[in-house]
Design a protein around this motif. Structure first.
Motif, short mmCIF file in Angstrom:
data_model
loop_
_atom_site.label_atom_id
_atom_site.label_comp_id
_atom_site.label_asym_id
_atom_site.label_seq_id
_atom_site.Cartn_x
_atom_site.Cartn_y
_atom_site.Cartn_z
N GLY A 173 -46.02 35.02 -10.67
CA GLY A 173 -45.49 33.96 -11.51
C GLY A 173 -44.97 34.48 -12.84
O GLY A 173 -45.44 35.51 -13.34
N LEU A 174 -44.00 33.78 -13.40
CA LEU A 174 -43.48 34.14 -14.72
C LEU A 174 -44.25 33.36 -15.78
O LEU A 174 -44.28 32.13 -15.75
CB LEU A 174 -41.99 33.81 -14.81
CG LEU A 174 -41.38 34.20 -16.16
CD1 LEU A 174 -41.24 35.71 -16.28
CD2 LEU A 174 -40.03 33.55 -16.36
N ASP A 175 -44.87 34.08 -16.69
CA ASP A 175 -45.55 33.47 -17.84
C ASP A 175 -44.70 33.80 -19.06
O ASP A 175 -44.65 34.96 -19.48
CB ASP A 175 -46.95 34.09 -17.95
CG ASP A 175 -47.62 33.79 -19.30
OD1 ASP A 175 -47.05 33.02 -20.10
OD2 ASP A 175 -48.71 34.34 -19.53
N VAL A 190 -55.22 35.35 -7.10
CA VAL A 190 -55.16 34.48 -8.28
C VAL A 190 -55.30 33.02 -7.84
O VAL A 190 -54.50 32.54 -7.04
CB VAL A 190 -53.79 34.68 -8.97
CG1 VAL A 190 -53.61 33.71 -10.10
CG2 VAL A 190 -53.63 36.10 -9.44
N SER A 213 -57.36 31.19 -16.74
CA SER A 213 -58.63 30.97 -17.46
C SER A 213 -58.61 29.64 -18.21
O SER A 213 -59.66 29.06 -18.48
CB SER A 213 -58.95 32.14 -18.38
OG SER A 213 -57.79 32.79 -18.81
N LEU A 230 -53.30 27.89 -10.05
CA LEU A 230 -52.17 28.77 -9.78
C LEU A 230 -51.93 28.95 -8.28
O LEU A 230 -50.98 29.59 -7.87
CB LEU A 230 -52.38 30.13 -10.46
CG LEU A 230 -52.53 30.08 -11.99
CD1 LEU A 230 -52.79 31.48 -12.55
CD2 LEU A 230 -51.30 29.47 -12.67
#
Ligand code: PLP
Length: 251
Positions: free
Chosen positions: A14-16, A114, A118, A123
């Motif tokens: 995923g893109l954070d 994942v 947190s 996700l």
């Protein structure tokens, strides 16, 4: 090694946009071990210093197209692969299938299982089957799976009270090796590298505070080292050093 000669690692995650975790963290960790990322997005997330606000899965045909695009024609040589946030059971199935491509079928795969950030943001929507069944095709193909303690408990469907229980749960995942990360345990953050035959303990020193994306970085560095021929044990030790250096820099 020159950038051109650096081994390429296919990274699905995923893109954070904050850069703390996900694909951006993978890119950094891979550069730290002399490898380069081929990042394919499985989800876009909305995150910042205030927390994690949401996520949207990338449509499966677009996940497929990203990987197929890399392999098309003469193809980019891929020396290892790593999965992180996969968002939905449908994407997990597509990724497992893509990893069966003849150019990928033999490369070492690191699966970071994942499940949630947190902050609590989910996700992976594993559907009715639950996370262990949803991720099983990837575990079966993995060189190393890297759950933290709560992820291993979620996959086992039970609380794990000691190392013996964790080792048994790790073996039930059906992977060649499982690195059970010790950051969530009380006391020293000892990781356990569990294979069919043995258990090796990797000691560490706890750093104060919390940091984001340590799991992503560990799994990516591990894949980058496996890409260069390291054993699972050597790669686990090297990847742990990458994360320790990241934490010592002040994350
Ligand atoms: N966002 C993405 C895209 C991730 O892949 C991950 C972890 O794998 C996270 C967020 C969670 O990061 P943390 O729990 O460190 O905040």
């Amino acid at each position: 090694m020159s950038r051109a000669g650096a081994p390429r690692v296919l990274v699905l995650g995923g893109l954070d946009p904050s850069g703390g975790a996900g694909l951006a963290a993978d890119v950094e960790a891979l550069l730290a071990v002399g490898a380069r990322a081929l990042p394919c997005a499985t989800a876009l997330t909305v995150q910042g210093s205030g927390g994690a606000y949401g996520a949207e899965a990338v449509p499966v045909p677009l996940v497929r197209a990203q990987v197929e695009g890399l392999l098309a024609g003469r193809g980019v040589p891929v020396k290892a692969a790593k999965t992180g946030m996969l968002a939905t059971a449908e994407i997990v199935r597509a990724v497992a299938e893509l990893l069966g491509h003849r150019r990928l079928a033999r490369v070492p795969l690191v699966v970071d299982p994942v499940l949630a950030a947190s902050s609590g943001l989910p996700l992976l929507d594993a559907g009715a089957a639950g996370p262990a069944d949803a991720l099983a095709p990837l575990f079966a193909r993995a060189a190393v799976v890297t759950p933290n303690w709560p992820e291993l408990e979620a996959l086992a469907g039970a609380a794990l009270d000691d190392d013996e229980a964790a080792v048994a749960a790790a073996r039930r995942l059906g992977a060649r090796a499982v690195l059970v990360k010790g950051g969530h345990r009380r006391g020293a953050p000892v990781d356990l590298l569990v294979t069919g035959r043995e258990v090796r303990r990797l000691a560490g020193r706890r750093r104060p505070g919390t940091a984001r994306g340590t799991g992503c970085r560990l799994a990516a560095a591990l894949a980058g080292l496996l890409a260069q021929g390291a054993s699972a044990y050597q790669a686990a030790r090297g990847a742990k050093r990458v994360v320790e250096r990241y934490l010592d820099r002040g994350a």
